[in-house]
Scaffold this active site. Structure first.
Site, PDB file in Angstrom:
ATOM      1  CE  LYS A  64      16.378 -14.149 -13.381  1.00  0.00           C
ATOM      2  NZ  LYS A  64      17.385 -14.830 -13.117  1.00  0.00           N
ATOM      3  CD  GLN A  65      17.610  -9.410 -14.043  1.00  0.00           C
ATOM      4  OE1 GLN A  65      17.742 -10.708 -14.067  1.00  0.00           O
ATOM      5  NE2 GLN A  65      18.310  -8.786 -12.983  1.00  0.00           N
ATOM      6  CD  GLU A 101      20.471 -14.057 -14.730  1.00  0.00           C
ATOM      7  OE1 GLU A 101      19.950 -14.820 -14.341  1.00  0.00           O
ATOM      8  OE2 GLU A 101      21.580 -13.857 -14.168  1.00  0.00           O
ATOM      9  CD1 TRP A 111      24.240  -8.358 -11.393  1.00  0.00           C
ATOM     10  CD2 TRP A 111      23.789  -6.275 -12.112  1.00  0.00           C
ATOM     11  NE1 TRP A 111      22.943  -8.526 -11.731  1.00  0.00           N
ATOM     12  CE2 TRP A 111      22.569  -6.947 -12.170  1.00  0.00           C
ATOM     13  CE3 TRP A 111      23.677  -5.044 -12.505  1.00  0.00           C
ATOM     14  CZ2 TRP A 111      21.353  -6.259 -12.421  1.00  0.00           C
ATOM     15  CZ3 TRP A 111      22.604  -4.409 -12.836  1.00  0.00           C
ATOM     16  CH2 TRP A 111      21.337  -5.018 -12.985  1.00  0.00           C
TER      17      TRP A 111
HETATM   18  C1  BGC Z   1      19.877 -12.035 -11.370  1.00  0.00           C
HETATM   19  C2  BGC Z   1      21.027 -11.595 -11.534  1.00  0.00           C
HETATM   20  C3  BGC Z   1      21.453 -11.469 -10.094  1.00  0.00           C
HETATM   21  C4  BGC Z   1      21.772 -12.765  -9.360  1.00  0.00           C
HETATM   22  C5  BGC Z   1      22.197 -12.602  -8.195  1.00  0.00           C
HETATM   23  C6  BGC Z   1      20.028 -13.522 -10.468  1.00  0.00           C
HETATM   24  O1  BGC Z   1      18.587 -14.084 -10.466  1.00  0.00           O
HETATM   25  O2  BGC Z   1      19.030 -12.429 -12.677  1.00  0.00           O
HETATM   26  O3  BGC Z   1      20.644 -10.289 -11.933  1.00  0.00           O
HETATM   27  O4  BGC Z   1      22.773 -10.814 -10.185  1.00  0.00           O
HETATM   28  O5  BGC Z   1      20.401 -13.275  -9.543  1.00  0.00           O
HETATM   29  O6  BGC Z   1      21.179 -11.931  -7.244  1.00  0.00           O
END
Ligand code: BGC
Length: 690
Positions: free
Chosen positions: A511-512, A403, A273
């Site tokens: 996490k984000q 996540e 994404w």
């Molecule tokens: C993040 C995702 C992201 C992926 C690739 C993961 O660590 O949580 O949101 O899409 O890394 O960058």
């Protein structure tokens, strides 16, 4: 079984041997060593003075670039200059066939040809796809008398020349490389390669560099942000612009942005994404004609997305969360729950919406975009479920962008994005009118289905607590433990601690960003109070274990007039890989994060938003900067924004076809081609002492 985007063979091999001793940096004595990437040219340089065991000193210089003028061409130049001796030098230039992808050899040789004055290798991948590819190298050496000898075995195909070098003279090798794969739209690959080899034989490194610079400097110029009064910010933001630019596949739609561009293997080259939400916007707003390829990449895999929906027993299109070159969900060993991150499906639609908003390209919308939007809305109609108790639709068992919390119900980012996509799809159907008919027909859209879209839009649950003004990240989020708190935006320790104790999904630590993405990227309309409350709450709980966090926090910091936040998070974004702040830079740069720097400045600090009707700017300047300047383009009309503590100046490009509709701090204007308009900020009343 793990899939990869394959690393092809290594063409970098150049060796100098001085009086029988090969120059390796780890042998002999390094007198000096300098390596730098010139962002103004995209050329990587290395200058070395090396001494062999006999005390013979040689000055070497190496430079190389990947051509922006021709995606298939790479060029290298290497030179050697004896500083205190005259003697025998041997130069070797070749292709190293032993390349591994994530530690495995997954290519094999079909044929090699080293006898015709160039090196040519034909190979194929050994995975089930058996993709063919070819690599050629054409060497030319300044010492015309030196005879090339060719050599080939299963590990190398190379050419070698020996000559008597004189003290103080410089000997230069030009190595010109061409690569093609069976995936490239070049017609017959072998014919194509032979015509490229003929072309390379007629050109020097310097000729290729001139051609490269004409394209590279134009594109870098469009993406460049000049920050005056803060040299560090100026250079790190430029560095991130470079990485944003090189992650775009400009000239075909075979692949799209991968999370680490082509700089490392960690994410296997997959498209996430990150592509639509982080990497696409800066390029859409500066070079939409090229960024379009990334949107077309998704269109090209619409059938596969339909197939994935059908496999779930649903209508419509279900795009993969991690996509490769097959259009299907790739298996990624390190992602715990890719199948649940269904927000990625709406993110593909947001890519279409952003493209249309930035370009007004009705043809694209009618011919490709609409069909994707219809299929995605259709999928959501089947994926959403009626919640009888609350008399509304909900979306259950998903993983949002955060996540740490898999398998949740009514994730804010997912639900709000679905509503946004439904609203826009219905709006565009109306806007296109009859022009939408071919797409609706192609997608087999029925009137009852349209009613389903309206119904879902009207009754889909959009999490919001009227009393507190908070948007719960998902059902039950506020009931989770508040104990394991992290230092806002910096620590990774919390995650490890929680993972070890199996607690990470029992805590409110995220996490984000998830909710905050809605404010930063979907311009959620709320009061300042609601925005601020949500920002304060979620930023404090975000441990930023994904580098995609920082630019979101920077944009929110600007929106909320908190320059320290905006600046701090911008620098975190742009410097992340220069400082290896997240670790793992050696495995590739964080391309999505890099792209976030452009947005943190333009969307954040300059407050630039695009709508179908025009461009709006509402800046929140960083007080200790002098000025910033950047370029952007809306509906084919280029403009330059200059901003300082008092004024915002916008200049429309001379060649614009019509007046650019602008809204600056709520004041509307139309900028004729070539015209400049200056807007003063409303300044606060001066304090007086009575
Ligand atoms: C993040 C995702 C992201 C992926 C690739 C993961 O660590 O949580 O949101 O899409 O890394 O960058």
């Amino acid at each position: 079984k793990q899939e990869f985007i394959v690393d092809l063979i290594d063409f970098l091999m150049i060796r100098f041997e001085i009086d029988g001793e090969t120059f390796y940096p780890w042998e002999g004595k390094l007198i000096s060593w300098k390596r730098w990437l010139d962002l103004s040219t995209g050329v990587l340089h290395r200058e070395v003075v090396w001494e062999n065991s006999k005390g013979e000193r040689t000055a070497f210089s190496f430079e190389r670039f990947a051509s922006f003028a021709d995606d298939h061409i790479y060029a290298m130049k290497a030179s050697a200059k004896p500083l205190n001796y005259s003697g025998r030098i041997t130069v070797t230039s070749g292709l190293d066939l032993r390349t591994k992808t994530n530690g495995q050899i997954i290519t094999e040789t079909v044929s090699v040809d080293a006898e015709n004055g160039y090196l040519l290798h034909e190979g194929r991948t050994t995975s089930k796809y058996r993709f063919p590819f070819m690599t050629a190298a054409v060497n030319s050496f300044s010492e015309a008398d030196a005879e090339w000898e060719a050599e080939a075995d299963s590990d190398f195909v190379l050419q070698r020349a020996a000559f008597d070098a004189r003290e103080g003279e410089t000997y230069i090798l030009d190595k010109k490389i061409c690569i093609s794969t069976g995936r490239d739209p070049v017609g017959d690959m072998k014919e194509f390669m032979h015509s490229e080899i003929a072309l390379l034989q007629g050109k020097s490194y310097d000729d290729l560099l001139v051609e490269h610079l004409a394209v590279y400097q134009d594109l870098m110029g469009r993406l460049d942000i000049q920050i005056c009064g803060d040299d560090e910010a100026d250079s790190v933001v430029r560095f991130s612009g470079y990485h944003t630019l090189i992650s775009l596949e400009r000239n075909d739609a075979v692949h799209s942005f991968s999370a680490k561009g082509l700089t490392g293997e960690t994410y296997c080259g997959f498209v996430w994404w990150d592509a639509e939400i982080f990497q696409l916007p800066p390029l859409l707003k500066t070079m939409p004609e090229l960024a379009r390829q990334a949107v077309m990449y998704r269109y090209n895999y619409l059938d596969q997305a339909r197939q994935m929906a059908a496999e779930e027993g649903r209508r419509g299109a279900r795009y993969p969360f991690t996509a490769g070159v097959t259009g299907l969900e790739t298996v990624w060993k390190d992602v715990r729950h890719p199948f649940m991150q269904v927000h990625g499906i709406s993110d593909v639609a947001l890519g279409v919406i952003q493209y249309y908003t930035a370009t007004g390209d009705d043809d694209f919308l009618a011919d490709y975009g609409m069909e994707m939007l219809i299929e995605i809305c259709r999928y959501w109609c089947d994926r959403a479920e009626w919640d009888e108790e609350n008399k509304r639709y909900g979306i259950f068992q998903v993983t949002g962008t955060d996540e740490h919390h898999p398998y949740v119900d009514n994730n804010a980012y997912t639900n709000y994005s679905v509503a946004h996509v439904l609203r826009k799809t219905l709006e565009y159907l109306d806007l296109l009118g009859e022009r939408a008919l071919p797409a609706s027909k192609k997608a087999g859209l029925r009137v009852e289905e349209l009613n389903e879209f309206f119904d879902l839009l009207e009754k889909l649950y959009l999490p919001f607590d009227e009393e507190t003004g908070m948007i719960p990240q998902f059902d039950g989020y506020f009931g989770l433990s508040r104990e394991l708190e992290v230092v806002a935006g910096t620590s990774k320790g919390g995650y490890t601690q929680m993972k070890q104790s199996g607690l990470y999904n029992k805590s409110q630590v995220i996490k984000q960003p998830d909710v905050l993405n809605l404010f930063a990227f979907q311009d959620l309309e709320t009061s300042d109070r609601v925005y601020r409350r949500n920002f304060d709450y979620y930023e404090a709980r975000c441990e930023a274990a994904s580098s995609l966090s920082y630019c979101v926090h920077s944009i929110c910091g600007s929106d909320l007039d908190m320059p320290e936040h905006a600046y701090g998070y911008l620098m975190h974004t742009a410097e992340l890989d220069l400082k290896d702040a997240h670790g793992g830079t050696k495995d590739g740069v964080h391309s999505g994060c890099m792209a976030g720097a452009w947005m943190a400045v333009t969307r954040g600090i300059a407050g630039m938003k695009f709508t179908e009707k025009g461009v709006s700017l509402s800046p929140h300047f960083i007080p200790w900067w002098k000025s910033i300047k950047f370029y952007s383009v809306w509906h084919g009309m280029g403009f330059i924004v200059e901003l300082d503590n008092k004024y915002i100046k916008v200049t429309a490009c001379e060649c614009n076809p019509e007046a650019l509709p602008l809204m600056v701090n709520g004041r509307a204007a139309a900028l004729a081609p070539g015209e400049t308009a200056e807007f003063a900020f409303s300044t606060e009343a001066r304090p007086t002492i009575v």
